[in-house]
Design an enzyme around this catalytic site. Structure first.
Site, PDB file in Angstrom:
ATOM      1  N   LYS A  12     -23.597 -40.257 -31.289  1.00 36.56           N
ATOM      2  CA  LYS A  12     -24.677 -40.868 -30.516  1.00 36.56           C
ATOM      3  C   LYS A  12     -24.977 -42.281 -31.041  1.00 36.56           C
ATOM      4  O   LYS A  12     -24.514 -42.664 -32.121  1.00 36.56           O
ATOM      5  CB  LYS A  12     -25.916 -39.963 -30.591  1.00 36.56           C
ATOM      6  CG  LYS A  12     -25.705 -38.536 -30.031  1.00 36.56           C
ATOM      7  CD  LYS A  12     -27.025 -37.768 -30.068  1.00 36.56           C
ATOM      8  CE  LYS A  12     -26.864 -36.290 -29.842  1.00 36.56           C
ATOM      9  NZ  LYS A  12     -28.163 -35.568 -29.944  1.00 36.56           N
ATOM     10  N   TYR A  52     -26.311 -34.211 -20.174  1.00 40.62           N
ATOM     11  CA  TYR A  52     -27.560 -33.497 -20.436  1.00 40.62           C
ATOM     12  C   TYR A  52     -28.065 -32.959 -19.102  1.00 40.62           C
ATOM     13  O   TYR A  52     -28.846 -33.603 -18.405  1.00 40.62           O
ATOM     14  CB  TYR A  52     -28.569 -34.406 -21.131  1.00 40.62           C
ATOM     15  CG  TYR A  52     -28.260 -34.605 -22.604  1.00 40.62           C
ATOM     16  CD1 TYR A  52     -28.100 -33.507 -23.448  1.00 40.62           C
ATOM     17  CD2 TYR A  52     -28.125 -35.868 -23.161  1.00 40.62           C
ATOM     18  CE1 TYR A  52     -27.818 -33.661 -24.796  1.00 40.62           C
ATOM     19  CE2 TYR A  52     -27.840 -36.037 -24.514  1.00 40.62           C
ATOM     20  CZ  TYR A  52     -27.694 -34.922 -25.317  1.00 40.62           C
ATOM     21  OH  TYR A  52     -27.412 -35.079 -26.657  1.00 40.62           O
ATOM     22  N   ASN A 129     -30.265 -37.302 -34.189  1.00 39.20           N
ATOM     23  CA  ASN A 129     -29.517 -36.386 -35.056  1.00 39.20           C
ATOM     24  C   ASN A 129     -28.013 -36.658 -35.018  1.00 39.20           C
ATOM     25  O   ASN A 129     -27.212 -35.764 -35.302  1.00 39.20           O
ATOM     26  CB  ASN A 129     -29.858 -34.927 -34.732  1.00 39.20           C
ATOM     27  CG  ASN A 129     -29.580 -34.579 -33.277  1.00 39.20           C
ATOM     28  OD1 ASN A 129     -28.952 -35.357 -32.556  1.00 39.20           O
ATOM     29  ND2 ASN A 129     -30.035 -33.417 -32.849  1.00 39.20           N
ATOM     30  N   HIS A 132     -23.563 -34.908 -31.057  1.00 37.79           N
ATOM     31  CA  HIS A 132     -23.619 -33.790 -30.116  1.00 37.79           C
ATOM     32  C   HIS A 132     -22.341 -32.990 -30.275  1.00 37.79           C
ATOM     33  O   HIS A 132     -21.281 -33.573 -30.497  1.00 37.79           O
ATOM     34  CB  HIS A 132     -23.704 -34.293 -28.669  1.00 37.79           C
ATOM     35  CG  HIS A 132     -23.356 -33.209 -27.686  1.00 37.79           C
ATOM     36  ND1 HIS A 132     -24.281 -32.296 -27.246  1.00 37.79           N
ATOM     37  CD2 HIS A 132     -22.167 -32.851 -27.125  1.00 37.79           C
ATOM     38  CE1 HIS A 132     -23.682 -31.425 -26.436  1.00 37.79           C
ATOM     39  NE2 HIS A 132     -22.394 -31.747 -26.345  1.00 37.79           N
ATOM     40  N   GLU A 143     -17.995 -30.362 -20.413  1.00 45.18           N
ATOM     41  CA  GLU A 143     -18.362 -31.633 -21.047  1.00 45.18           C
ATOM     42  C   GLU A 143     -17.147 -32.552 -21.237  1.00 45.18           C
ATOM     43  O   GLU A 143     -17.264 -33.770 -21.099  1.00 45.18           O
ATOM     44  CB  GLU A 143     -19.059 -31.375 -22.385  1.00 45.18           C
ATOM     45  CG  GLU A 143     -20.428 -30.730 -22.204  1.00 45.18           C
ATOM     46  CD  GLU A 143     -21.122 -30.397 -23.507  1.00 45.18           C
ATOM     47  OE1 GLU A 143     -22.297 -29.988 -23.455  1.00 45.18           O
ATOM     48  OE2 GLU A 143     -20.502 -30.531 -24.588  1.00 45.18           O
TER      49      GLU A 143
HETATM   50  N1  UDP Z   1     -33.900 -32.855 -28.658  1.00 46.50           N
HETATM   51  C1  UDP Z   1     -35.068 -33.572 -28.862  1.00 46.50           C
HETATM   52  N2  UDP Z   1     -36.260 -32.896 -28.998  1.00 46.50           N
HETATM   53  C2  UDP Z   1     -36.317 -31.534 -28.911  1.00 46.50           C
HETATM   54  C3  UDP Z   1     -35.126 -30.818 -28.694  1.00 46.50           C
HETATM   55  C4  UDP Z   1     -33.930 -31.499 -28.572  1.00 46.50           C
HETATM   56  O1  UDP Z   1     -35.041 -34.798 -28.947  1.00 46.50           O
HETATM   57  O2  UDP Z   1     -37.421 -30.978 -29.032  1.00 46.50           O
HETATM   58  C5  UDP Z   1     -32.646 -33.584 -28.526  1.00 46.50           C
HETATM   59  C6  UDP Z   1     -31.784 -33.547 -29.789  1.00 46.50           C
HETATM   60  O3  UDP Z   1     -31.245 -34.843 -30.027  1.00 46.50           O
HETATM   61  C7  UDP Z   1     -30.705 -32.558 -29.424  1.00 46.50           C
HETATM   62  C8  UDP Z   1     -30.559 -32.757 -27.915  1.00 46.50           C
HETATM   63  O4  UDP Z   1     -31.875 -33.018 -27.473  1.00 46.50           O
HETATM   64  O5  UDP Z   1     -29.499 -32.820 -30.134  1.00 46.50           O
HETATM   65  C9  UDP Z   1     -29.978 -31.582 -27.159  1.00 46.50           C
HETATM   66  O6  UDP Z   1     -30.731 -30.426 -27.441  1.00 46.50           O
HETATM   67  P1  UDP Z   1     -30.025 -29.038 -27.744  1.00 46.50           P
HETATM   68  O7  UDP Z   1     -31.063 -27.990 -27.702  1.00 46.50           O
HETATM   69  O8  UDP Z   1     -28.842 -28.858 -26.858  1.00 46.50           O
HETATM   70  O9  UDP Z   1     -29.560 -29.218 -29.283  1.00 46.50           O
HETATM   71  P2  UDP Z   1     -28.107 -29.417 -29.925  1.00 46.50           P
HETATM   72  O10 UDP Z   1     -27.158 -28.547 -29.148  1.00 46.50           O
HETATM   73  O11 UDP Z   1     -27.760 -30.884 -29.825  1.00 46.50           O
HETATM   74  O12 UDP Z   1     -28.261 -28.986 -31.355  1.00 46.50           O
HETATM   75 MG    MG Z   2     -26.788 -28.535 -27.064  1.00 48.92          MG
END
Ligand code: UDP
Ligand code: MG
Length: 157
Positions: A12, A52, A129, A132, A143
């Protein structure tokens, strides 16, 4: 069950801004994940919305989906398709849990970030974070199709 899988990793904008693209890729190389596609790009909003999907809005709320589309389109990203044995689960293990604060040491999110949901929410920003990674083999196929044309994937043995 098919043990040979593909998975989609996105580095990212925060990973590029931090200048740790090489370090992150090294970790995937170290475990033997085979790179079958890689590109540097700035995402269109449409592409970010295909990545997303509504599923994120259902799980985390429409606000999070909007923040993430804004984040993903805010700067250059690197998209990588990897192939390997049960690689979806392996890569998820390597990136660690979603919230850097909770991500275990040794994981990418745990080693290179520390921010909490509480902090990001108080600023009304998405959580930075770094990476992805696809959550399931089915999600990975969808994806990979979002980010790569078939001819952009390299097949060799
Ligand atoms: N995210 C966020 N706030 C939240 C939950 C998720 O900003 O409360 C963001 C975070 O960067 C995350 C992305 O949305 O990586 C996608 O969420 P997901 O639940 O799919 O988490 P991941 O699979 O990336 O761990
Ligand atoms: Mg995810």
């Amino acid at each position: 069950m098919d043990t040979l899988q593909r998975t989609l990793v996105l580095l990212k904008p925060d990973a590029l801004e931090r200048g740790i693209v090489g370090e992150i890729i090294t970790r995937f190389e170290r475990v033997g994940a085979k790179m079958i596609g890689m590109k540097l790009l700035v995402s269109e909003k449409d592409t970010a919305l295909q990545h997303y999907t509504e599923d994120l809005a259902r799980r985390r709320g429409e606000r999070v989906r909007e923040l993430m589309v804004a984040m993903l389109t805010s700067g250059p990203i690197v998209a990588i398709a990897f192939e390997g044995i049960e690689i979806v689960e392996v890569v998820r293990k390597m990136i660690g849990s979603t919230e850097p604060k909770s991500a275990a040491p040794g994981t990418i999110r745990g080693d290179y970030a520390h921010v909490s949901f509480k902090h990001a929410d108080s600023l009304n920003v998405g959580i930075f974070n770094l990476v992805h990674a696809s959550g399931s083999p089915e999600e990975a196929e969808t994806e990979i199709d979002v980010w790569f044309k078939p001819e952009e994937l390299v097949a060799f043995t």
